[in-house]
Design a protein around this motif. Sequence first.
Motif, PDB file in Angstrom:
ATOM      1  N   TYR A  32       0.880  -1.226  -0.047  1.00 30.81           N
ATOM      2  CA  TYR A  32      -0.067  -0.134  -0.111  1.00 30.81           C
ATOM      3  C   TYR A  32       0.960   1.241   0.065  1.00 30.81           C
ATOM      4  CZ  TYR A  32      -3.585   3.287   1.341  1.00 30.81           C
ATOM      5  OH  TYR A  32      -4.488   4.430   1.386  1.00 30.81           O
ATOM      6  N   GLY A  57      -5.347   3.866   5.849  1.00 31.56           N
ATOM      7  CA  GLY A  57      -5.928   4.131   4.728  1.00 31.56           C
ATOM      8  C   GLY A  57      -5.602   5.604   4.335  1.00 31.56           C
ATOM      9  N   SER A  58      -6.906   6.192   3.934  1.00 35.30           N
ATOM     10  CA  SER A  58      -6.714   7.734   3.390  1.00 35.30           C
ATOM     11  C   SER A  58      -7.761   8.280   4.369  1.00 35.30           C
ATOM     12  CB  SER A  58      -7.039   7.732   2.041  1.00 35.30           C
ATOM     13  OG  SER A  58      -8.335   7.417   1.841  1.00 35.30           O
ATOM     14  N   LYS A  60     -10.432  11.686   4.729  1.00 33.77           N
ATOM     15  CA  LYS A  60     -11.357  12.474   4.127  1.00 33.77           C
ATOM     16  C   LYS A  60     -10.756  13.864   3.851  1.00 33.77           C
ATOM     17  CE  LYS A  60     -15.384  10.024   5.623  1.00 33.77           C
ATOM     18  NZ  LYS A  60     -16.657  10.058   6.411  1.00 33.77           N
ATOM     19  N   ARG A  71     -13.069   7.070  13.914  1.00 30.85           N
ATOM     20  CA  ARG A  71     -13.447   6.154  12.750  1.00 30.85           C
ATOM     21  C   ARG A  71     -14.184   7.153  11.520  1.00 30.85           C
ATOM     22  NH1 ARG A  71     -16.563   0.900  14.807  1.00 30.85           N
ATOM     23  NH2 ARG A  71     -17.720   2.728  16.017  1.00 30.85           N
ATOM     24  N   ILE A  74     -11.399   8.595   8.659  1.00 30.95           N
ATOM     25  CA  ILE A  74     -10.864   7.731   7.641  1.00 30.95           C
ATOM     26  C   ILE A  74     -11.778   7.340   6.409  1.00 30.95           C
ATOM     27  CG2 ILE A  74     -11.537   5.488   8.743  1.00 30.95           C
ATOM     28  CD1 ILE A  74      -8.565   4.420   7.899  1.00 30.95           C
ATOM     29  N   ARG A  75     -11.390   7.787   5.280  1.00 32.57           N
ATOM     30  CA  ARG A  75     -12.107   7.829   4.064  1.00 32.57           C
ATOM     31  C   ARG A  75     -12.212   6.279   3.849  1.00 32.57           C
ATOM     32  NH1 ARG A  75     -10.624  10.750  -1.237  1.00 32.57           N
ATOM     33  NH2 ARG A  75     -11.291  12.385   0.220  1.00 32.57           N
ATOM     34  N   SER A  76     -11.311   5.612   3.647  1.00 32.45           N
ATOM     35  CA  SER A  76     -11.294   4.024   3.255  1.00 32.45           C
ATOM     36  C   SER A  76      -9.845   3.391   3.996  1.00 32.45           C
ATOM     37  CB  SER A  76     -11.384   3.945   1.809  1.00 32.45           C
ATOM     38  OG  SER A  76     -10.126   4.326   1.410  1.00 32.45           O
ATOM     39  N   ALA A  77     -10.216   2.320   4.621  1.00 34.91           N
ATOM     40  CA  ALA A  77      -8.917   1.480   5.359  1.00 34.91           C
ATOM     41  C   ALA A  77      -8.546   0.566   3.904  1.00 34.91           C
ATOM     42  CB  ALA A  77      -9.812   0.637   6.326  1.00 34.91           C
ATOM     43  N   ALA A  78      -7.366   0.678   3.511  1.00 34.89           N
ATOM     44  CA  ALA A  78      -6.653  -0.018   2.506  1.00 34.89           C
ATOM     45  C   ALA A  78      -5.970  -1.334   2.818  1.00 34.89           C
ATOM     46  CB  ALA A  78      -5.650   0.677   1.887  1.00 34.89           C
ATOM     47  N   SER A  80      -6.072  -4.711   5.900  1.00 34.34           N
ATOM     48  CA  SER A  80      -6.892  -5.604   7.032  1.00 34.34           C
ATOM     49  C   SER A  80      -6.517  -4.945   8.123  1.00 34.34           C
ATOM     50  CB  SER A  80      -6.741  -6.897   6.652  1.00 34.34           C
ATOM     51  OG  SER A  80      -6.934  -7.458   5.356  1.00 34.34           O
TER      52      SER A  80
END
Length: 108
Positions: A32, A57-58, A60, A71, A74-78, A80
Amino acid sequence: MDPLTFDYEDLHFRVDRGVFEAFNLIGNQQTYRIPLEWLAVLVFFKKPGKPGQLFIGSVKDATAPLYGTDRLAIRSAATSALQISTADELLFRDYFTKVATLANRRVV
């Protein structure tokens, strides 16, 4: 400047020239890569005394903390979720505080 690295179990993190990379040394999860200005690291402890979860992740919003517990930030967890103990969270916090300093961002 030399890359800033951190190893934990089968993971290897590296920051070099404004880019964060996460490598899983075992398994089929891919590398990643993300610019530091958009990196988000979230730690979440559901119950006291139980292992927590760490997500990478990234964000927002680039003004959000690089390392935090919200929580919704965070836009998305890349990656696990990684199970970590409270004691090990301090190791991650120390590393990502250094990363945040490089990125002129904050930690919570």
